[in-house]
Design an enzyme around this catalytic site. Structure first.
Site, mmCIF file in Angstrom:
data_model
loop_
_atom_site.group_PDB
_atom_site.id
_atom_site.type_symbol
_atom_site.label_atom_id
_atom_site.label_comp_id
_atom_site.label_asym_id
_atom_site.label_seq_id
_atom_site.Cartn_x
_atom_site.Cartn_y
_atom_site.Cartn_z
ATOM 1 N N HIS A 174 58.800 45.143 89.252
ATOM 2 C CA HIS A 174 58.651 46.297 88.347
ATOM 3 C C HIS A 174 57.447 46.115 87.430
ATOM 4 O O HIS A 174 57.045 45.006 87.118
ATOM 5 C CB HIS A 174 59.947 46.585 87.566
ATOM 6 C CG HIS A 174 60.299 45.621 86.479
ATOM 7 N ND1 HIS A 174 61.582 45.432 86.026
ATOM 8 C CD2 HIS A 174 59.533 44.791 85.726
ATOM 9 C CE1 HIS A 174 61.578 44.548 85.051
ATOM 10 N NE2 HIS A 174 60.361 44.134 84.849
ATOM 11 N N ASP B 1 57.466 50.740 77.013
ATOM 12 C CA ASP B 1 58.863 51.116 77.214
ATOM 13 C C ASP B 1 59.736 50.711 76.030
ATOM 14 O O ASP B 1 59.297 49.989 75.132
ATOM 15 C CB ASP B 1 59.399 50.497 78.518
ATOM 16 C CG ASP B 1 58.994 49.027 78.693
ATOM 17 O OD1 ASP B 1 58.585 48.396 77.699
ATOM 18 O OD2 ASP B 1 59.085 48.518 79.815
#
Ligand code: PGA
Length: 243
Positions: free
Chosen positions: A138, A67
């Site tokens: 997450h 990410d």
């Protein structure tokens, strides 16, 4: 899930580096999925040591990161591109052209995301994906939600993640509120997954990941669907796992 519990952070870093090193030794052109955050820092230092003592060669390795924040340049000290260069790439013999981090400054974000998944496919998939886990469950920036996206996508960060990440910024306002992240499907297509976690603050979410019901509200529970996941975690993070 294969679970290895070790004494502390340093042992976790050494064991996890050894685990990744096996893949690199078995396949000198392996595709490594890499992660940022505090947890993998020690692992990266150990990989650098292994490179410096001649044990590892990264010249044919490709890396794909999970990410990146939207809006930060690669030379911004809190961008994930900067983190990877600083913590690993600048210290090993990898060709930087073969290191991929999503481009959070892309003009066409949708295209950037589509191309990111295509690139992974073209490379033949990720041989080993390294993951950390957020306090809220997450993985990458797949935050707890009613629905999760399978492919690489633009996402908003939850307040708890913004707060957790603010420790790296001068103020909460400076923390980017959006990011590009691999989706759950992209992650689950990796051939092998290695997740590292350390410290008591992760104990509750680690226990849910291991044996909780599979739910998008704890995205890490999705890892129960993958057939080759290894956890290398320290005693404090493993504390609430049902024996
Ligand atoms: P941390 O982050 O390693 O800094 O705890 C983990 C994550 O949010 O994935």
């Amino acid at each position: 899930m294969k679970i290895t519990v070790v004494k502390d952070y340093d042992e976790m870093s050494r064991e996890a580096a050894e685990f990744m090193a096996q893949t690199i030794k078995e396949k000198n052109n392996a595709v490594l999925g890499l992660a940022t955050g505090s947890t993998p820092e020690g692992l990266y230092s150990e990989l650098i040591k292994k490179y410096k003592n001649g044990e590892l060669d990264f010249s044919n390795i490709t890396t794909i990161n999970l990410d990146e924040y939207v809006g930060l340049k690669g030379d911004h000290p809190q961008s994930y591109r900067y983190f990877m260069n600083d913590k690993l790439f600048n210290h090993i013999n990898i060709n930087k052209a073969n290191t991929y981090v999503p481009n959070g400054l892309a003009e066409n974000i949708e295209e950037e995301c589509r191309n990111y998944d295509k690139r992974i496919e073209k490379l033949g998939g990720i041989d080993i994906q390294l993951l950390g886990i957020g306090n809220n469950g997450h993985i990458a920036f797949n935050e707890p939600e009613e629905e999760l996206s399978a492919s690489t996508h633009l996402t908003g960060l939850t307040q708890s993640t913004i707060e957790a990440n603010s420790r790296f910024f001068d103020s909460m306002e400076e923390v980017p509120k959006t990011a590009l992240t691999m989706g759950i499907g992209t992650i689950l297509r990796s051939k092998k997954i290695l997740l590292v976690a350390s410290g008591e603050s992760k104990a509750e979410v680690v226990a849910k990941m291991v044996s909780g019901k599979i739910t998008t509200k704890v995205p890490a529970t999705m890892l129960q669907l993958h057939s080759d996941v290894t956890l290398i975690i320290d005693e404090a993070a493993a504390k609430l796992i049902n024996k």
